[in-house]
Scaffold this active site. Structure first.
Site, PDB file in Angstrom:
ATOM      1  CG  ASP A  22      30.583  42.395  43.840  1.00  0.00           C
ATOM      2  OD1 ASP A  22      29.856  43.095  44.563  1.00  0.00           O
ATOM      3  OD2 ASP A  22      31.811  42.277  44.043  1.00  0.00           O
ATOM      4  CE  LYS A 108      32.119  43.628  46.866  1.00  0.00           C
ATOM      5  NZ  LYS A 108      33.282  43.658  45.978  1.00  0.00           N
ATOM      6  CB  CYS A 147      32.882  39.395  45.860  1.00  0.00           C
ATOM      7  SG  CYS A 147      34.251  40.531  45.514  1.00  0.00           S
TER       8      CYS A 147
HETATM    9  C1  VGL Z   1      35.583  40.367  42.424  1.00  0.00           C
HETATM   10  C2  VGL Z   1      37.691  40.113  41.549  1.00  0.00           C
HETATM   11  C3  VGL Z   1      37.933  41.453  41.706  1.00  0.00           C
HETATM   12  C4  VGL Z   1      34.279  39.745  42.792  1.00  0.00           C
HETATM   13  C5  VGL Z   1      35.823  41.716  42.599  1.00  0.00           C
HETATM   14  O1  VGL Z   1      33.259  40.472  42.846  1.00  0.00           O
HETATM   15  O2  VGL Z   1      34.237  38.513  43.038  1.00  0.00           O
HETATM   16  N1  VGL Z   1      36.524  39.571  41.920  1.00  0.00           N
HETATM   17  N2  VGL Z   1      36.997  42.249  42.227  1.00  0.00           N
END
Ligand code: VGL
Ligand code: ZN
Length: 201
Positions: A22, A108, A147
Site C-alpha cells: 500500500d 485488495k 496493512c
Molecule cells: C490501511 C487504513 C485503511 C493500510 C488501509 O494500508 O494500512 N490503513 N486502509
C-alpha cells in the site's frame, strides 16, 4: 539467516520475494489518509526494488483499491476518511517509486461490503507466491500497524519465512506507540526484523 549478538543478516536466494504494501498517494503526506513521514520509505524501497530486480527475484506490490462507497469510510459508518478509491489519483503509486515493468500488482479490499488489511485477504497473492516457488518474503510499506502487520501475520500463518523491513515501514500512530507495538507483535510471531544494509546478494 544467521543470528548472533542481536544481528541478523540475510543472503538473497532463489525463492525470495519482495512485497511492499500500500505505498499509494493517499497514504503519503498530502494524501487523504497520510502516514506521517510515509514518503521517507520511497528511496529506501527503490533500493530494495533495484536489488531484488537485479537478482531476478519476484516483486509484489499490494494496493488498497476501494469502491467510492466503501464500508471503511466515515460516511458509511467506518473509521477512515475516504482513501484509495479505485483508479483515482490517491490510489495510484507515487511517481517517485521506481517500478520495474514485471512487478505483480495485487488489489485488495475491492468490494463495498468488506474491508481487508492483509494483502492475502481474498487476493491471488498466496497462489502467485506458491506458483512462483517463493518460500521467503521480505515485507515493507504502509501502514505498519494496519496493512503491513496483517500481511506479515498472514504470511507467517501461511508458512512463509517472513522478514519485516524495519527501514521501509511507517506507522499512522493514532496512539503514539502503535507502530512500535506492531513491530513487537510481528517479531513475537516469528517475523525477522531486517534492514537494507543487512541483506546481501
Ligand atoms: C490501511 C487504513 C485503511 C493500510 C488501509 O494500508 O494500512 N490503513 N486502509
Ligand atoms: Zn483502506
Amino acid at each position: 539467516m544467521q543470528t548472533g549478538a542481536g544481528r541478523v543478516t540475510a543472503k538473497l536466494a532463489a525463492g525470495d520475494a519482495l512485497i511492499f504494501v500500500d505505498v499509494q498517494n493517499d497514504f503519503l503526506p498530502g494524501g487523504s489518509l497520510a502516514v506521517p513521514a510515509g514518503n521517507e520509505i520511497i528511496p529506501i524501497l527503490n533500493r530494495y526494488i533495484a536489488l531484488f530486480h537485479a537478482y531476478g527475484l519476484a516483486i509484489f506490490a499490494t494496493r488498497d483499491w476501494h469502491p467510492p462507497d466503501h464500508c471503511s469510510f466515515i460516511e458509511q459508518g467506518g473509521r477512515w476518511p475516504p482513501h484509495c478509491i479505485e483508479a483515482s489519483p490517491g490510489a495510484a503509486f507515487p511517481a517517485s517509486l521506481e517500478f520495474p515493468c514485471d512487478i505483480h500488482i495485487i488489489s485488495k479490499a475491492t468490494t463495498r461490503e468488506k474491508d481487508a488489511y492483509s494483502g492475502f485477504a481474498d487476493t491471488p497473492l498466496n497462489a502467485l507466491l506458491r506458483s512462483s516457488g517463493i518460500g521467503r518474503v521480505f515485507i515493507g510499506g504502509l501502514a505498519t500497524e494496519y496493512c503491513v502487520l496483517n500481511t506479515v501475520k498472514d504470511a507467517l500463518q501461511l508458512g512463509y519465512e517472513t522478514f519485516i523491513l524495519t527501514d521501509a515501514v511507517r506507522a499512522i500512530n493514532s496512539s503514539s506507540d502503535d507502530g512500535l507495538h506492531a513491530l513487537e507483535e510481528m517479531e513475537h510471531l516469528g517475523a525477522v526484523p531486517i534492514h537494507f544494509e543487512a541483506i546481501s546478494a
